[in-house]
Design an enzyme around this catalytic site. Structure first.
Site, PDB file in Angstrom:
ATOM      1  N   GLY A 154      -0.495  14.122  28.603  1.00 17.65           N
ATOM      2  CA  GLY A 154       0.628  13.039  28.325  1.00 17.65           C
ATOM      3  C   GLY A 154       1.860  14.028  28.627  1.00 17.65           C
ATOM      4  O   GLY A 154       2.218  14.934  27.803  1.00 17.65           O
ATOM      5  N   GLN A 187      -8.566   8.279  30.501  1.00 19.63           N
ATOM      6  CA  GLN A 187      -7.712   7.941  29.611  1.00 19.63           C
ATOM      7  C   GLN A 187      -7.603   6.630  29.022  1.00 19.63           C
ATOM      8  O   GLN A 187      -7.333   6.201  27.860  1.00 19.63           O
ATOM      9  CB  GLN A 187      -6.410   8.519  29.992  1.00 19.63           C
ATOM     10  CG  GLN A 187      -6.165  10.083  30.325  1.00 19.63           C
ATOM     11  CD  GLN A 187      -6.585  10.240  31.549  1.00 19.63           C
ATOM     12  OE1 GLN A 187      -7.309   9.684  32.239  1.00 19.63           O
ATOM     13  NE2 GLN A 187      -6.047  11.542  32.345  1.00 19.63           N
ATOM     14  N   ASP A 239       5.284  10.757  34.761  1.00 13.60           N
ATOM     15  CA  ASP A 239       5.108  12.264  34.847  1.00 13.60           C
ATOM     16  C   ASP A 239       6.414  13.111  35.120  1.00 13.60           C
ATOM     17  O   ASP A 239       6.644  14.059  34.681  1.00 13.60           O
ATOM     18  CB  ASP A 239       3.885  12.845  34.895  1.00 13.60           C
ATOM     19  CG  ASP A 239       2.606  12.375  34.151  1.00 13.60           C
ATOM     20  OD1 ASP A 239       2.203  11.174  34.580  1.00 13.60           O
ATOM     21  OD2 ASP A 239       2.354  13.253  33.336  1.00 13.60           O
ATOM     22  N   ASN A 295       3.021   9.359  38.335  1.00 10.24           N
ATOM     23  CA  ASN A 295       2.353   8.890  37.219  1.00 10.24           C
ATOM     24  C   ASN A 295       1.024   9.054  37.831  1.00 10.24           C
ATOM     25  O   ASN A 295       0.557   9.379  38.892  1.00 10.24           O
ATOM     26  CB  ASN A 295       2.608   7.524  36.615  1.00 10.24           C
ATOM     27  CG  ASN A 295       2.041   7.320  35.271  1.00 10.24           C
ATOM     28  OD1 ASN A 295       2.360   8.028  34.360  1.00 10.24           O
ATOM     29  ND2 ASN A 295       1.580   6.051  35.187  1.00 10.24           N
TER      30      ASN A 295
HETATM   31  O1  MRU Z   1      -3.290  13.453  33.279  1.00 12.27           O
HETATM   32  P1  MRU Z   1      -2.794  13.318  31.956  1.00 12.27           P
HETATM   33  O2  MRU Z   1      -3.498  12.680  31.030  1.00 12.27           O
HETATM   34  O3  MRU Z   1      -1.754  14.177  31.250  1.00 12.27           O
HETATM   35  O4  MRU Z   1      -1.710  12.057  32.566  1.00 12.27           O
HETATM   36  C1  MRU Z   1      -0.854  11.248  31.790  1.00 12.27           C
HETATM   37  C2  MRU Z   1      -0.024  10.334  32.300  1.00 12.27           C
HETATM   38  O5  MRU Z   1      -0.245  10.226  33.630  1.00 12.27           O
HETATM   39  C3  MRU Z   1       0.636   9.375  31.584  1.00 12.27           C
HETATM   40  O6  MRU Z   1       0.844   8.136  32.079  1.00 12.27           O
HETATM   41  C4  MRU Z   1       2.332   9.944  31.271  1.00 12.27           C
HETATM   42  O7  MRU Z   1       2.221  11.226  31.185  1.00 12.27           O
HETATM   43  C5  MRU Z   1       2.996   9.255  30.745  1.00 12.27           C
HETATM   44  S1  MRU Z   1       2.532   9.370  29.102  1.00 12.27           S
HETATM   45  C6  MRU Z   1       3.670   9.127  27.854  1.00 12.27           C
END
Ligand code: MRU
Length: 348
Positions: free
Chosen positions: A48, A195, A236, A246
């Site tokens: 995240g 997730q 992201d 994202n």
């Molecule tokens: O691969 P991840 O689990 O780190 O990806 C996370 C995401 O894409 C979330 O939607 C994004 O970081 C926003 S979290 C507040």
């Protein structure tokens, strides 16, 4: 409301709630060195965008502890290596680079090593604290767009687990729930790392927020059938023109939302905006291992030796985004005007 502690710094160690193990068990991963932190980010013990930013900041704190007895020159050299390794632990979420940049600014101060180490620790504490405050401000900013009884679709995990606490898109959902709006949530499972199924479903259940878990491919049917009033997702990295990276699958949702006139909002702190890139084309998209697709929890579900394509993120073009909910307010199109403006202004 339950307090979920994702990241805690205690007695010279960084303690992370191990997100690889949830929801089956609640275990903690203890980092004693910056290399442990690098591993934790790479292996997604913590994930995240805001969460990895704060975690990397504490990685720099642990590096400072390791090198605090070095000469000024060696300290600078070793800290530069540590910062680079942490910076490169994942490529897409800009909060990571943002946090490292802040730490590097402190390291470059010409003070004696001990006082630089103290400043580094204070900065990491500030980043962690500020992220929680920011999340709450975003939740308040977003609450106006959530109607009584709204049915909300969300993707990936954007909750307390993805931040220092509370959450981005899930923070808005929490706020709406606790302010009595009688909302209902649909959570995408979010293949391939799940997730949504593993983390968002866990957080929503912990808080008794009513929800249904769906396969990602069910979202279009739900939207067509009028079962979704608004879509809230995190980010992201956001480019100056509003293009937003994202979790993979976000772009597809935004296209369906546009087709059926469903509002599609990004919820992200301004630390997720990359003020140095003009469009989403400049965003590096992480590609992860083929095993994430060919296996589920270590069980092979696809034949061996096949081609696999596994980008972890996609970019949603700005024209599919109804608004970007930040701690400074809701940014609207044209984003190439509203985004640069929010850099300096305390509200928009
Ligand atoms: O691969 P991840 O689990 O780190 O990806 C996370 C995401 O894409 C979330 O939607 C994004 O970081 C926003 S979290 C507040």
């Amino acid at each position: 409301m339950k307090q979920i502690k994702t990241i805690e710094y205690k007695e010279n160690q960084l303690i992370l709630l191990d997100q690889r193990k949830l929801p089956v068990s609640r275990e903690y991963f203890v980092c004693s060195t910056y290399k442990d932190v690098e591993f934790a980010i790479k292996d997604m013990v913590v994930r995240g965008a805001p969460a990895i930013g704060a975690t990397a900041a504490y990685g720099v704190v642990l590096a400072a502890l390791e090198f605090e007895n070095n000469s000024r020159e060696d300290f600078a050299k070793n800290m530069a290596i540590a910062c680079e390794r942490l910076n490169d632990s994942r490529p897409t979420a800009v909060n990571l680079m943002w946090a490292i940049k802040r730490m590097k600014k402190i390291i470059s101060k010409n003070d004696e090593v001990k006082s630089v180490c103290n400043l580094i620790k204070a900065e990491a504490d500030y980043i962690l604290r500020e992220d929680i405050n920011t999340n709450k401000r975003m939740a308040r900013a977003g609450s106006n767009i959530i109607m009584q009884g709204a049915k909300i679709l969300t993707h990936c995990n954007t909750g307390a687990l993805a931040t220092a606490g509370y959450g981005t898109a899930l923070g808005v959902i929490r706020e709406a729930h606790y302010s009595g709006k009688n909302i209902y949530v649909y959570a995408d499972e979010t293949r391939p790392r799940l997730q949504g199924a593993r983390l968002t479903a866990w957080e929503l259940k912990e808080e008794n927020i009513p929800f249904t878990l769906i396969a990602d491919s069910t979202a279009a049917t739900l939207i067509r059938d009028g079962k979704v009033d608004v879509i809230l997702v995190g980010a992201d990295r956001i480019a100056l023109n509003g293009d937003t990276a994202n979790k993979i699958g976000t772009f597809m949702l935004s296209v369906v939302a546009k087709r059926y006139n469903i509002p599609f909002y990004i919820v992200a702190p301004t630390t997720t905006i990359d003020f140095e890139i003009e469009t989403g084309e400049e965003i590096e998209i992480e590609e992860r291992s083929s095993e994430e697709i060919t296996h589920i929890v270590d069980v092979r579900i696809a034949p061996a030796d096949i081609n696999v394509y596994n980008p972890a993120f996609d970019v949603t073009p700005n024209e599919f985004i109804t608004g970007i909910i930040t701690e400074k307010g809701i940014l609207k199109s044209p984003y190439n005007v509203s985004i640069p403006k929010c850099k300096d202004n305390s509200s928009v």
